[in-house]
Design an enzyme around this catalytic site. Structure first.
Site, PDB file in Angstrom:
ATOM      1  N   ALA A  12      38.408  14.200 -25.696  1.00 29.96           N
ATOM      2  CA  ALA A  12      38.436  14.428 -24.249  1.00 29.96           C
ATOM      3  C   ALA A  12      39.846  14.455 -23.683  1.00 29.96           C
ATOM      4  CB  ALA A  12      37.619  13.347 -23.545  1.00 29.96           C
ATOM      5  N   ARG A  17      51.794  15.547 -25.038  1.00 26.88           N
ATOM      6  CA  ARG A  17      53.009  15.810 -25.818  1.00 26.88           C
ATOM      7  C   ARG A  17      53.016  17.181 -26.510  1.00 26.88           C
ATOM      8  NH1 ARG A  17      53.068  10.474 -29.233  1.00 26.88           N
ATOM      9  NH2 ARG A  17      50.962  10.334 -28.399  1.00 26.88           N
ATOM     10  N   GLY A 143      47.557   0.664 -33.279  1.00 26.73           N
ATOM     11  CA  GLY A 143      46.904  -0.638 -33.233  1.00 26.73           C
ATOM     12  C   GLY A 143      47.069  -1.312 -34.589  1.00 26.73           C
ATOM     13  N   LYS A 355      39.885  53.762 -36.949  1.00 29.72           N
ATOM     14  CA  LYS A 355      39.313  52.836 -35.954  1.00 29.72           C
ATOM     15  C   LYS A 355      37.841  53.130 -35.768  1.00 29.72           C
ATOM     16  CE  LYS A 355      38.259  53.222 -31.915  1.00 29.72           C
ATOM     17  NZ  LYS A 355      38.041  53.600 -30.510  1.00 29.72           N
TER      18      LYS A 355
HETATM   19  C1  UD1 Z   1      44.058   4.793 -30.780  1.00 26.56           C
HETATM   20  C2  UD1 Z   1      43.635   3.364 -31.142  1.00 26.56           C
HETATM   21  C3  UD1 Z   1      44.711   2.726 -32.012  1.00 26.56           C
HETATM   22  C4  UD1 Z   1      44.972   3.587 -33.238  1.00 26.56           C
HETATM   23  C5  UD1 Z   1      45.317   5.016 -32.827  1.00 26.56           C
HETATM   24  C6  UD1 Z   1      45.396   5.902 -34.039  1.00 26.56           C
HETATM   25  C7  UD1 Z   1      42.344   2.592 -29.222  1.00 26.56           C
HETATM   26  C8  UD1 Z   1      42.347   1.715 -28.031  1.00 26.56           C
HETATM   27  N1  UD1 Z   1      43.477   2.626 -29.920  1.00 26.56           N
HETATM   28  O1  UD1 Z   1      45.198   4.672 -29.943  1.00 26.56           O
HETATM   29  O2  UD1 Z   1      44.309   1.433 -32.414  1.00 26.56           O
HETATM   30  O3  UD1 Z   1      46.025   3.041 -34.010  1.00 26.56           O
HETATM   31  O4  UD1 Z   1      44.289   5.538 -31.960  1.00 26.56           O
HETATM   32  O5  UD1 Z   1      45.844   7.175 -33.685  1.00 26.56           O
HETATM   33  O6  UD1 Z   1      41.331   3.186 -29.515  1.00 26.56           O
HETATM   34  N2  UD1 Z   1      40.072   9.871 -26.089  1.00 26.56           N
HETATM   35  C9  UD1 Z   1      38.987  10.267 -25.360  1.00 26.56           C
HETATM   36  N3  UD1 Z   1      38.725   9.670 -24.170  1.00 26.56           N
HETATM   37  C10 UD1 Z   1      39.494   8.671 -23.690  1.00 26.56           C
HETATM   38  C11 UD1 Z   1      40.613   8.278 -24.440  1.00 26.56           C
HETATM   39  C12 UD1 Z   1      40.872   8.879 -25.640  1.00 26.56           C
HETATM   40  O7  UD1 Z   1      38.248  11.162 -25.763  1.00 26.56           O
HETATM   41  O8  UD1 Z   1      39.172   8.183 -22.605  1.00 26.56           O
HETATM   42  C13 UD1 Z   1      40.359  10.528 -27.346  1.00 26.56           C
HETATM   43  C14 UD1 Z   1      41.698  11.232 -27.351  1.00 26.56           C
HETATM   44  O9  UD1 Z   1      41.546  12.583 -26.948  1.00 26.56           O
HETATM   45  C15 UD1 Z   1      42.126  11.102 -28.799  1.00 26.56           C
HETATM   46  C16 UD1 Z   1      41.466   9.823 -29.274  1.00 26.56           C
HETATM   47  O10 UD1 Z   1      40.437   9.549 -28.351  1.00 26.56           O
HETATM   48  O11 UD1 Z   1      41.649  12.172 -29.585  1.00 26.56           O
HETATM   49  C17 UD1 Z   1      42.433   8.663 -29.371  1.00 26.56           C
HETATM   50  O12 UD1 Z   1      42.929   8.380 -28.097  1.00 26.56           O
HETATM   51  P1  UD1 Z   1      44.456   8.027 -27.850  1.00 26.56           P
HETATM   52  O13 UD1 Z   1      44.661   7.845 -26.408  1.00 26.56           O
HETATM   53  O14 UD1 Z   1      45.323   8.991 -28.546  1.00 26.56           O
HETATM   54  O15 UD1 Z   1      44.530   6.601 -28.554  1.00 26.56           O
HETATM   55  P2  UD1 Z   1      45.818   5.913 -29.101  1.00 26.56           P
HETATM   56  O16 UD1 Z   1      46.586   5.319 -27.983  1.00 26.56           O
HETATM   57  O17 UD1 Z   1      46.544   6.819 -30.022  1.00 26.56           O
HETATM   58 CA    CA Z   2      46.659   9.057 -30.522  1.00 25.16          CA
END
Ligand code: UD1
Ligand code: CA
Length: 464
Positions: A12, A17, A143, A355
């Protein structure tokens, strides 16, 4: 295939970046969108009706991919965190039971066998959940996996809230989990947005389940390369390279010769038969299906096309959305596009464009021609420089040429027009009417010779 597993793919987010107007998960690596990689991997382990993608940012565009793959989508209107993202799917997911795998849409290198091992860990170890972890040199941003003295997983702590001691932990959370679905839905309401970001963290489920008396396992990968997450275009390029290298490696193992493989580009869905030889700098793209013993010459591009056995594409040709039956030849410098169909042993030579046309078996157009919206019979010969005038400025019109007809060089065929089987068109003709079977059509002005014309008295010009 795990029949009791469901997979939910988190996709979502916007992916700031990437610096893009397009959602991150729609960027392509190995010729396929990132989210489609995640979906296809999920489909290797779970039934189609149990695979879902959480969409939010530009949801309609991402749904084009989920629809194409035939999997469900879950709407997350506001991105309130990874835990919230899964909770948005409660209506579709909670009733499914079994095991719930949570994957992400920006991690295209993960293998189906790894997801399967993760799910099997939950089944065989009696743990309520498991996640994929690995050790990295630089864990910044991830994490951390916090274990007790006995090595049991205790919790996941996000980088931002790690203590100095926790920051030293190099085992990181991949973000990919498998839960016992019953326990997940029983406890998921306990996730609180009590962090600086005010987000519902999926990672909090680890401590919640442990507090409820359950165990959480980790599947730790020795090689972190599968977990490459895409956040910017540098990582996208790296994933693209790895996916294409994997593809080329597999094709070589499977009996395809690739000359200078480091220069060749092959999309991940492409299929190629044994003994086919791919020349340097060739590109084979989209859903192309290439038969056995095919030659694809240097620098040729074959996109979304079907090539039968023993087809030969000489260098520098472009073939798109077309079919070449067995033993057909094309190029060098041929352009074949938009549903063109070359029947068996047809030959299209240099600087010929085809074509939306069907070229019959054994028919030839060897040099400098344009064949558009035409149906050309078997064993027809099209002379150099022949043009189908298929467009009148408003509409496209068809040209039909019967079996065995001969079209002399530099003929202009003004469509709609038909040249019947066995007819013969004299070189340089402009053909505007049907040519009956076996007739000779001469559509040009007669040659006039003026005897002694160069020796006539010259008239002085004014400049002298
Ligand atoms: C997350 C993990 C972290 C892990 C890392 C690995 C959590 C809280 N943290 O952090 O422990 O090391 O991934 O890459 O889960 N997304 C949604 N809806 C939301 C938020 C995120 O669909 O409301 C999706 C994003 O599009 C993405 C994925 O979930 O594909 C991960 O979200 P992101 O915000 O990138 O998490 P990180 O901060 O990287
Ligand atoms: Ca991420």
């Amino acid at each position: 295939m795990l029949n009791d597993a469901a997979v939910v793919i988190l996709a979502a987010g916007q992916g700031t970046r990437m610096k893009s107007r397009m959602p991150k998960v729609l960027h392509r690596a190995g010729g396929k969108s990132l989210v489609r990689h995640s979906i296809d991997t999920a489909l290797e382990i779970a039934p189609r009706e149990r695979v879902f993608v959480v969409v939010g940012y530009q949801a309609d565009k991402v749904r084009v991919e989920t629809d194409a793959a035939g999997v469900g989508s879950i709407q997350q209107t506001e991105q309130l965190g990874t835990g919230h993202a899964v909770m948005c799917g409660k209506d579709q997911l909670a009733a499914l039971g079994g095991r719930l795998i949570v994957s992400v849409g920006d991690c295209p290198l993960i293998r189906a066998s790894t997801l399967e091992a993760l799910a099997e860990t939950v089944r065989t170890s009696g743990a309520a959940a498991a996640m994929i972890t690995t050790e990295v040199e630089n864990p910044t941003g991830y994490g951390r996996i916090i274990r007790d003295a006995a090595g049991n997983v205790q919790e996941i702590v996000e980088h931002k809230v790690c203590t100095a001691e926790q920051l030293l932990v190099r085992e990181i959370n991949s973000g990919i989990f498998c839960f016992d679905a019953g326990l997940f839905w029983k406890h998921t309401g306990e996730i609180r947005p009590d962090n600086a970001a005010r987000e519902y963290y999926l990672t909090d489920m680890v401590s919640i389940l442990i507090r409820a008396g359950h165990r959480v396992a980790a599947v730790k990968l020795g090689d972190p390369s599968e977990l490459l997450g895409i956040n910017n275009r540098v990582e996208l390029a790296a994933a693209d390279r790895i996916i294409r290298d994997r593809k080329i490696h597999q094709l070589l193992i499977d009996g395809v010769t690739i000359v200078k493989p480091e220069t060749v580009t092959i999309d991940s869905q492409v299929r190629i038969g044994i003994d086919t030889v791919i020349g340097p700098f060739a590109q084979i793209l989209g859903g192309s299906v290439i038969g056995e013993n095919v030659r694809i010459g240097a620098c040729s591009i074959v996109d979304s096309s079907v090539l039968g056995d023993d087809v030969e594409v000489f260098p520098f040709s472009m073939i798109a959305a077309s079919t070449l039956e067995a033993k057909a030849h094309a190029g060098p410098f041929a352009r074949i596009r938009m549903g063109a169909h070359l029947a068996e042993s047809a030959q299209i030579g240099n600087f010929v464009e085809v074509k939306k046309s069907r070229i019959g078996a054994g028919a030839k157009s060897m040099h400098l021609a344009y064949l558009g919206d035409s149906t050309i019979g078997d064993k027809v010969n099209i002379g150099a420089g022949t043009i189908t005038c298929n467009y009148d400025g408003q509409k496209k019109h068809p040209t039909i040429i019967g079996d065995g007809a001969f079209v002399g060089s530099n003929s202009t065929l003004v469509a709609p027009v038909e040249i019947e089987a066995g007819a013969y068109v004299a070189a340089g003709s402009v053909i505007t009417h049907k040519v009956p079977a076996d007739a000779l059509a001469v559509g040009r002005s007669r040659q006039v010779n003026k005897e002694g014309w160069r020796k006539r008295p010259r008239i002085a010009t004014t400049s002298e």
